[in-house]
Design an enzyme around this catalytic site. Structure first.
Site, PDB file in Angstrom:
ATOM      1  N   CYS A   1      40.378  50.320  34.065  1.00 22.48           N
ATOM      2  CA  CYS A   1      40.295  48.863  34.430  1.00 22.48           C
ATOM      3  C   CYS A   1      39.173  47.920  33.822  1.00 22.48           C
ATOM      4  O   CYS A   1      38.140  48.545  33.223  1.00 22.48           O
ATOM      5  CB  CYS A   1      40.066  48.986  35.958  1.00 22.48           C
ATOM      6  SG  CYS A   1      41.609  49.251  36.791  1.00 22.48           S
TER       7      CYS A   1
ATOM      8  N   HIS B   1      38.553  43.603  38.213  1.00 26.48           N
ATOM      9  CA  HIS B   1      37.943  43.387  39.712  1.00 26.48           C
ATOM     10  C   HIS B   1      36.309  43.706  39.797  1.00 26.48           C
ATOM     11  O   HIS B   1      36.236  44.045  38.606  1.00 26.48           O
ATOM     12  CB  HIS B   1      38.455  44.301  40.325  1.00 26.48           C
ATOM     13  CG  HIS B   1      38.518  45.770  39.855  1.00 26.48           C
ATOM     14  ND1 HIS B   1      37.261  46.610  40.060  1.00 26.48           N
ATOM     15  CD2 HIS B   1      39.381  46.613  39.237  1.00 26.48           C
ATOM     16  CE1 HIS B   1      37.394  47.938  39.627  1.00 26.48           C
ATOM     17  NE2 HIS B   1      38.511  47.910  39.011  1.00 26.48           N
TER      18      HIS B   1
END
Length: 341
Positions: A234, A221
């Site tokens: 992440c 992301h």
């Protein structure tokens, strides 16, 4: 006795005179040394004061920061914030917005974190697509049967995208920090959401989130790129890259009710280890323009054990997708045959 006394007095006077001359010379020598030291130590103070009062002196404060030495050059940023602002102003004049974006990307930085580096690695010739500087091989025959594949390299903090073995895109990333490292190995894209809220903190907004480890909550992301691995597992991306991958990758296909997976999404691999505390990999480009390159042979050895599984899951997804399309096509005529009231 009187003559002896006179001689002694004369001798003492000569010695005293010699001593005084010697002392005077030493005093003068020390004085001169002090003056030289004072003069040299005062020079920076004068320059410092003049920097504050007279902007004309900025020519010395903002040196030609570019040190040209080959394919990549060093753009040095001073520690002092005011000087950094001045240097970055020169940087902004020298390069266009797209060129600055590309330079920061090469240094694993976004615009917000542009001052996180003491030195920016700058290509002698700017390619705003970044493809000229790809650390990944442009062609991998071993992936010729894989339609979509995304790979993340921990050692160089970069991702690459392959379509049937051809590199179509690559860019920077910031992966899991040392205490919360991103899981390595082969996985498959799951679900996606244009704006997710982090499970670590509700204040963290994650644009264009694409999950790859559903149980672990790991995905790629958009988020800050500070120039080193900083995430909570992440895979952080620049906004444009996150948007591009959001549209590119395929999600999983779930059975009715969503309890089980009917087909997996795009194959994704995370590999390698980052040298924590060492020199940032991209800075090595200043000494060797091929320092970050991953060879075809290395990539082939890495991918070979997983290719069959990638193709198997890909074939299954196509079958599932085709069956869903066929079912929908059959449902349309059936609905059109319903008599009108």
């Amino acid at each position: 006795m009187k003559n002896i006394s006179v001689k002694k007095s004369f001798l003492y006077a000569c010695i005293g005179a010699m001593f005084m001359v010697s002392c005077k010379k030493e005093i003068e020598k020390v004085s001169d040394t002090f003056k030289d030291t004072t003069s040299s130590s005062e020079t920076p103070v004068v320059e410092k004061d003049s920097i504050k009062k007279d902007s004309v002196v900025q020519k010395e404060s903002v040196p030609p920061a570019m040190q040209e030495n080959g394919f990549y050059n060093a753009f040095v940023l001073p520690k002092d914030k005011k000087l950094r602002d001045s240097v970055y102003a020169e940087f902004s004049k020298k390069y266009s917005e797209k060129e600055r974006y590309a330079i920061l990307a090469l240094n694993r930085l976004d615009s917000k974190n542009r001052f996180n580096a003491d030195t920016l690695v700058v290509p002698a010739k700017i390619d705003t697509t970044l493809m000229s500087y790809s650390p990944f091989p442009m062609q991998l025959d071993i992936l010729s049967g894989v339609k979509k594949f995304v790979i993340f390299s921990y050692p160089i903090q970069a991702y690459g995208v392959y379509s049937n073995g051809s590199l179509v895109k690559w860019g920077p990333t910031s992966m899991g920090k040392k205490a919360a490292q991103t899981t390595r190995g082969l996985t498959f894209a799951n679900w996606k959401k244009k704006l997710s809220i982090s499970t670590v903190s509700s204040e963290w907004k994650l644009p264009y989130n694409f999950n790859i480890h559903n149980i672990g909550g790991i995905g790629w992301h958009q988020y800050d790129l500070p120039g080193y691995p900083a995430s909570h597992s992440c895979l952080r991306l620049l906004m444009k890259d996150a948007q591009w991958l959001y549209s590119y990758a395929d999600t999983w296909i779930l059975n009715p009710g969503g309890a089980t997976t009917k087909a997996k999404g795009t194959a994704v691999m995370v590999f390698g280890d980052y040298k924590w505390g060492g020199r940032k990999p991209w800075k090595k480009l200043l000494d060797d323009p091929n320092a970050n390159n991953i060879s075809v042979e290395e990539m082939t050895r890495l991918l070979e054990p997983s290719v069959d599984k990638m193709i198997k899951e890909q074939d299954n997804r196509e079958k599932v997708s085709d069956s869903i399309k066929a079912a929908k096509a059959m449902a349309v005529p059936a609905q059109s045959e319903v008599p009108a009231n």
